[in-house]
Design an enzyme around this catalytic site. Structure first.
Site, PDB file in Angstrom:
ATOM      1  CG  ASP A 283      -1.849   1.180   1.295  1.00 28.14           C
ATOM      2  OD1 ASP A 283      -1.672   2.136   0.511  1.00 28.14           O
ATOM      3  OD2 ASP A 283      -2.769   1.164   2.140  1.00 28.14           O
TER       4      ASP A 283
ATOM      5  CE1 TYR B 250      -6.412  10.503 -12.219  1.00 26.54           C
ATOM      6  CE2 TYR B 250      -6.544  12.200 -13.896  1.00 26.54           C
ATOM      7  CZ  TYR B 250      -6.064  10.981 -13.461  1.00 26.54           C
ATOM      8  OH  TYR B 250      -5.242  10.254 -14.280  1.00 26.54           O
TER       9      TYR B 250
END
Length: 244
Positions: free
Chosen positions: A8, A103
């Site tokens: 991760d 984003y």
């Protein structure tokens, strides 16, 4: 030979473990391609949940910082010193689409990260560059071929580029010597010849006024449209600069 290490990248401990395994298995790192990222369905800023915002910032920006920092440390300490970092910024680093505030903000931040890495890496022969892909064919981008929101309020299908062209572009960047800095090739074939091969098929090169970046753009159905559906490579200022 490949080393598979699930991690991760938003977690510092996972990233540290990843680089420990690289050090133990190979003893050095010559190339990092920062490609991990995530997005959201089209969402206007007034409807954006704070949790979604933080998740995208964590994956698209914080994770890239974690990995770049540890790669930088390894590249600076190894002998011979140096290496190359390539960040995937997305064409949204320059041209956002509607409903993409999280984003787009993170991809603009990636550009700043790339430029800072390039500056900080001069003394250690670490080159940093960025490739800004548009729509690459994948399961994730399947909806783009059906229809995506456009600046004029319409929803229209968007062209997508072949995965091989996307991979070839990163391979081209990786093949450059660390002291390379793109200058003024006459055309795309000249630039490719300088690296020992042609640029990815179906692409063209255009050069904006200095000191702007180099752009690779897909030759597709929407040439000249406001949004580029290929990708761009931000001009690299690399290790041929005098060391402090």
């Amino acid at each position: 030979e490949a080393l598979v290490c699930p991690a991760d990248l938003t977690r510092e401990d996972d990233v540290a473990r990843l680089f420990e395994e690289i050090q133990e298995g190979y003893g050095r790192l010559d190339l990092l391609f920062n490609n991990a990222g995530a997005g959201l369905p089209p969402t206007n800023v007034d409807a954006m949940e704070l949790g979604d915002w933080r998740r995208i910032v964590d994956i698209n920006l914080n994770a890239m910082f974690h990995v770049s920092r540890d790669a930088f440390r390894m590249m600076a300490a190894q002998e011979p010193q140096g290496g190359r970092i390539v960040n995937n910024g997305s064409v949204s680093a320059a041209s956002p689409r509607p409903g993409s505030v999280a984003y787009t903000a993170t991809k603009h931040a990636v550009t700043g990260l790339t430029k800072s890495l390039s500056l900080d890496g001069r003394a250690s022969s670490i080159a940093a560059g960025q490739i800004d892909y548009g729509n690459v064919v994948s399961a994730i981008s399947a909806g783009m071929a059906v229809g995506m929101p456009q600046p004029d309020g319409s929803v229209r299908p968007e062209p997508r580029m072949d995965q091989r062209n996307a991979a070839n572009a990163v391979h081209y960047m990786a093949s450059l010597p660390l002291g390379a800095e793109p200058r003024e090739p006459q055309d795309a074939s000249a630039k490719g010849a300088a690296a020992g091969g042609a640029p990815p098929a179906g692409l063209r090169l255009r050069r904006p006024p200095s000191p702007g970046p180099w752009y690779f753009s897909a030759l597709g159905d929407r040439g000249g449209a406001e949004r580029t559906h290929g990708f761009r490579i931000i001009r690299e200022r690399l290790a041929n600069y005098p060391k402090p």
